[in-house]
Design a protein around this motif. Sequence first.
Motif, PDB file in Angstrom:
ATOM      1  N   PHE A  10       0.832  -1.209   0.000  1.00 17.51           N
ATOM      2  CA  PHE A  10       0.000   0.000   0.000  1.00 17.51           C
ATOM      3  C   PHE A  10       0.863   1.255   0.000  1.00 17.51           C
ATOM      4  O   PHE A  10       0.573   2.225  -0.711  1.00 17.51           O
ATOM      5  CB  PHE A  10      -0.932   0.001   1.221  1.00 17.51           C
ATOM      6  CG  PHE A  10      -2.271  -0.621   0.953  1.00 17.51           C
ATOM      7  CD1 PHE A  10      -3.320   0.138   0.453  1.00 17.51           C
ATOM      8  CD2 PHE A  10      -2.494  -1.967   1.211  1.00 17.51           C
ATOM      9  CE1 PHE A  10      -4.560  -0.433   0.196  1.00 17.51           C
ATOM     10  CE2 PHE A  10      -3.722  -2.557   0.961  1.00 17.51           C
ATOM     11  CZ  PHE A  10      -4.766  -1.784   0.451  1.00 17.51           C
ATOM     12  N   ALA A  11       1.924   1.248   0.820  1.00 19.38           N
ATOM     13  CA  ALA A  11       2.813   2.419   0.900  1.00 19.38           C
ATOM     14  C   ALA A  11       3.492   2.684  -0.438  1.00 19.38           C
ATOM     15  O   ALA A  11       3.632   3.840  -0.866  1.00 19.38           O
ATOM     16  CB  ALA A  11       3.856   2.192   1.992  1.00 19.38           C
ATOM     17  N   LEU A  19       1.258   7.301  -8.014  1.00 24.21           N
ATOM     18  CA  LEU A  19      -0.093   7.709  -8.433  1.00 24.21           C
ATOM     19  C   LEU A  19      -0.031   8.664  -9.620  1.00 24.21           C
ATOM     20  O   LEU A  19      -0.827   8.560 -10.555  1.00 24.21           O
ATOM     21  CB  LEU A  19      -0.836   8.365  -7.266  1.00 24.21           C
ATOM     22  CG  LEU A  19      -1.172   7.436  -6.087  1.00 24.21           C
ATOM     23  CD1 LEU A  19      -1.794   8.224  -4.942  1.00 24.21           C
ATOM     24  CD2 LEU A  19      -2.113   6.318  -6.528  1.00 24.21           C
ATOM     25  N   LEU A  20       0.925   9.599  -9.592  1.00 27.99           N
ATOM     26  CA  LEU A  20       1.096  10.526 -10.715  1.00 27.99           C
ATOM     27  C   LEU A  20       1.486   9.760 -11.983  1.00 27.99           C
ATOM     28  O   LEU A  20       0.968  10.039 -13.075  1.00 27.99           O
ATOM     29  CB  LEU A  20       2.157  11.578 -10.377  1.00 27.99           C
ATOM     30  CG  LEU A  20       2.485  12.595 -11.485  1.00 27.99           C
ATOM     31  CD1 LEU A  20       1.250  13.428 -11.829  1.00 27.99           C
ATOM     32  CD2 LEU A  20       3.640  13.493 -11.080  1.00 27.99           C
ATOM     33  N   THR A  21       2.372   8.777 -11.826  1.00 22.58           N
ATOM     34  CA  THR A  21       2.777   7.939 -12.960  1.00 22.58           C
ATOM     35  C   THR A  21       1.567   7.230 -13.563  1.00 22.58           C
ATOM     36  O   THR A  21       1.417   7.156 -14.791  1.00 22.58           O
ATOM     37  CB  THR A  21       3.820   6.896 -12.517  1.00 22.58           C
ATOM     38  OG1 THR A  21       4.971   7.573 -12.006  1.00 22.58           O
ATOM     39  CG2 THR A  21       4.234   5.998 -13.673  1.00 22.58           C
ATOM     40  N   MET A  22       0.675   6.723 -12.692  1.00 25.02           N
ATOM     41  CA  MET A  22      -0.505   6.011 -13.174  1.00 25.02           C
ATOM     42  C   MET A  22      -1.437   6.929 -13.966  1.00 25.02           C
ATOM     43  O   MET A  22      -1.956   6.547 -15.009  1.00 25.02           O
ATOM     44  CB  MET A  22      -1.271   5.394 -11.996  1.00 25.02           C
ATOM     45  CG  MET A  22      -0.554   4.236 -11.340  1.00 25.02           C
ATOM     46  SD  MET A  22      -1.582   3.366 -10.128  1.00 25.02           S
ATOM     47  CE  MET A  22      -2.619   2.372 -11.198  1.00 25.02           C
ATOM     48  N   GLN A 354       5.701  -8.259  -1.099  1.00 25.47           N
ATOM     49  CA  GLN A 354       5.165  -6.895  -1.159  1.00 25.47           C
ATOM     50  C   GLN A 354       5.061  -6.401  -2.604  1.00 25.47           C
ATOM     51  O   GLN A 354       4.131  -5.662  -2.962  1.00 25.47           O
ATOM     52  CB  GLN A 354       6.004  -5.928  -0.313  1.00 25.47           C
ATOM     53  CG  GLN A 354       7.398  -5.623  -0.835  1.00 25.47           C
ATOM     54  CD  GLN A 354       8.423  -6.689  -0.482  1.00 25.47           C
ATOM     55  OE1 GLN A 354       8.085  -7.721   0.095  1.00 25.47           O
ATOM     56  NE2 GLN A 354       9.677  -6.436  -0.825  1.00 25.47           N
ATOM     57  N   ASN A 355       5.998  -6.832  -3.452  1.00 27.17           N
ATOM     58  CA  ASN A 355       5.947  -6.425  -4.863  1.00 27.17           C
ATOM     59  C   ASN A 355       4.743  -7.038  -5.575  1.00 27.17           C
ATOM     60  O   ASN A 355       4.096  -6.395  -6.409  1.00 27.17           O
ATOM     61  CB  ASN A 355       7.230  -6.840  -5.581  1.00 27.17           C
ATOM     62  CG  ASN A 355       8.423  -5.987  -5.176  1.00 27.17           C
ATOM     63  OD1 ASN A 355       8.252  -4.909  -4.611  1.00 27.17           O
ATOM     64  ND2 ASN A 355       9.619  -6.461  -5.435  1.00 27.17           N
ATOM     65  N   ILE A 356       4.445  -8.301  -5.255  1.00 20.45           N
ATOM     66  CA  ILE A 356       3.289  -8.976  -5.867  1.00 20.45           C
ATOM     67  C   ILE A 356       1.994  -8.306  -5.414  1.00 20.45           C
ATOM     68  O   ILE A 356       1.096  -8.046  -6.228  1.00 20.45           O
ATOM     69  CB  ILE A 356       3.288 -10.473  -5.495  1.00 20.45           C
ATOM     70  CG1 ILE A 356       4.447 -11.187  -6.190  1.00 20.45           C
ATOM     71  CG2 ILE A 356       1.966 -11.131  -5.877  1.00 20.45           C
ATOM     72  CD1 ILE A 356       4.381 -11.186  -7.699  1.00 20.45           C
ATOM     73  N   LEU A 361      -2.665  -4.484  -6.392  1.00 19.99           N
ATOM     74  CA  LEU A 361      -3.286  -3.172  -6.119  1.00 19.99           C
ATOM     75  C   LEU A 361      -3.310  -2.301  -7.364  1.00 19.99           C
ATOM     76  O   LEU A 361      -4.295  -1.597  -7.623  1.00 19.99           O
ATOM     77  CB  LEU A 361      -2.515  -2.450  -5.004  1.00 19.99           C
ATOM     78  CG  LEU A 361      -2.881  -2.791  -3.560  1.00 19.99           C
ATOM     79  CD1 LEU A 361      -1.891  -2.131  -2.610  1.00 19.99           C
ATOM     80  CD2 LEU A 361      -4.293  -2.323  -3.238  1.00 19.99           C
ATOM     81  N   LEU A 362      -2.227  -2.352  -8.127  1.00 20.49           N
ATOM     82  CA  LEU A 362      -2.145  -1.543  -9.355  1.00 20.49           C
ATOM     83  C   LEU A 362      -3.258  -1.920 -10.330  1.00 20.49           C
ATOM     84  O   LEU A 362      -3.872  -1.047 -10.950  1.00 20.49           O
ATOM     85  CB  LEU A 362      -0.777  -1.731 -10.024  1.00 20.49           C
ATOM     86  CG  LEU A 362       0.435  -1.182  -9.262  1.00 20.49           C
ATOM     87  CD1 LEU A 362       1.725  -1.587  -9.955  1.00 20.49           C
ATOM     88  CD2 LEU A 362       0.355   0.334  -9.131  1.00 20.49           C
ATOM     89  N   PHE A 363      -3.524  -3.210 -10.450  1.00 18.45           N
ATOM     90  CA  PHE A 363      -4.597  -3.662 -11.339  1.00 18.45           C
ATOM     91  C   PHE A 363      -5.958  -3.145 -10.873  1.00 18.45           C
ATOM     92  O   PHE A 363      -6.782  -2.702 -11.676  1.00 18.45           O
ATOM     93  CB  PHE A 363      -4.619  -5.200 -11.409  1.00 18.45           C
ATOM     94  CG  PHE A 363      -3.835  -5.755 -12.558  1.00 18.45           C
ATOM     95  CD1 PHE A 363      -4.372  -5.796 -13.831  1.00 18.45           C
ATOM     96  CD2 PHE A 363      -2.543  -6.217 -12.367  1.00 18.45           C
ATOM     97  CE1 PHE A 363      -3.647  -6.306 -14.897  1.00 18.45           C
ATOM     98  CE2 PHE A 363      -1.809  -6.726 -13.425  1.00 18.45           C
ATOM     99  CZ  PHE A 363      -2.365  -6.778 -14.696  1.00 18.45           C
ATOM    100  N   ILE A 364      -6.196  -3.207  -9.562  1.00 19.15           N
ATOM    101  CA  ILE A 364      -7.482  -2.744  -9.024  1.00 19.15           C
ATOM    102  C   ILE A 364      -7.661  -1.253  -9.290  1.00 19.15           C
ATOM    103  O   ILE A 364      -8.695  -0.810  -9.804  1.00 19.15           O
ATOM    104  CB  ILE A 364      -7.569  -3.042  -7.508  1.00 19.15           C
ATOM    105  CG1 ILE A 364      -7.610  -4.557  -7.271  1.00 19.15           C
ATOM    106  CG2 ILE A 364      -8.810  -2.375  -6.896  1.00 19.15           C
ATOM    107  CD1 ILE A 364      -7.433  -4.959  -5.814  1.00 19.15           C
TER     108      ILE A 364
END
Length: 500
Positions: A10-11, A19-22, A354-356, A361-364
Amino acid sequence: MTSAAVLQAFAMVFEPGTLLTMVLAALFGLFVGAVPGLSATMATALLVPVTFFMPPIPAIAAMVTATAMAIFSGDIPGCLLRIPGTPASAAYTDEAYAMTRKGQAELALGAGLVFSAMGGLFGTVVLILAAPALAEFALNFSSFEYFWLVLLGLTCAIFITTDQPLKGLVTLLLGLLVACVGLGNPAGHPRFTFGNADLMGGIGMIPMMIGMFAISEVIRYVVDTSPPAELVVEKVGNVMRGQWELAKRYPVQILRGSTLGTAVGALPGAGADIAAWMSYAMSKKFSKEPQKFGTGHVEGIVESGAANNSALAGAWIPALVFGIPGDSITAIVIGVLYMKNMNPGPTLFTTNPQNIYAVFLLFIIANIIMVPLGLLCIKVAKRILKVPRNILMPLILLFCIVGTFAINNTAFDIGIMLLAGVIAYVLEANRFPIAPAILGVVLGGMLEENFITSMIKSNGDLGAFFSRPIALGLAAVTMLVWFLPAVLRMVRARRAAVPA
């Protein structure tokens, strides 16, 4: 699932830079997908040079978000111009355009947006549930199991990605040949280097993929003489109107499309475009109103829209667990994962959980922000579709050259990129599929390494490849895929020859 690893994920994901990159990657993906001829794979390839300078999680975030957005926004030119923005949108382009001609452009675009997001979230849930369980199972794999798994993946790529398996086999062998170049083989002996020191390290996968998916599109634009298409509608209204009614009317279709998309995505070499075509065909076959398909019927769009985005998450399952790409997008992503020391495989789930969790989270998040940003993209679609291609294509070419040079600071990679682009264009112009070639390059080294390792362990005994239960099961499935079509053909021919 440890709470510490989840909190760490999450961090990493909710860090302002990520978030800006996304958001930036989402806007880029929406633009690329909405411009006819520019594919989601091309969006991923163009991002690779940029991700080279990013930390691992923002780099993966950029790719996940851009591809999800590009797959959806490919629906926009398909609906308004009858030109699919991406191959995944081609399955229902005629259906969406027929709806536009009937004054239902808002309903068609809204269905594409809403059910793409729903399908993407469904695929993500399956990814979250299936990938860790598969990774735990994969820890039992040795070189024997990996050999058969890679062979099965290469076989599936031939039979699934083309209606002409022989052409698929030709491009697969071409990819395997490219994988042989250099010193990266068990013997460490130079192969196909022709005395060139630049080829000692092999042919760079990233320059080659940028060439095959970006440069080939530039060449295709240069030789295209067809006149530009005209917009049918001048303004798109409220696209969310009627979507809740569609969700209540077609729940089975949404679930079926999402399930099929995830399953097809997980097959090596298939991807979102195959999933969309299969889902549209299934929707028509099981529909209560099959006669309406092709006349502007939203049912096929609902099911195929869910399938193409769920396939994206499905393709990450074999990519993360086994290092076997589900489609050409994850083939590029695997290269980036290796570059960021996030080597795909079952140990990734145990050494860096943590990477997985961050990837999950990125997909969600990517599928959630697709709705508001997709609405924005639809509103400005008219301006995006009128961007002059004669300005856009030279910029893409320049970006490809600069980005490819920046990876290794060598002009040799630029030559590889340009040559790969020309070869890809010639292959596709003659209806040879590109996906098997990409899988051949990615998996060729893995196939050879596991074969040699297994032969050393077994002292050259080929029977050892069938001695372990899991290896025997994978071998049986692989042989079935090889020989079943021929057996069925012989049975059908014999039945046809018997007089009634």
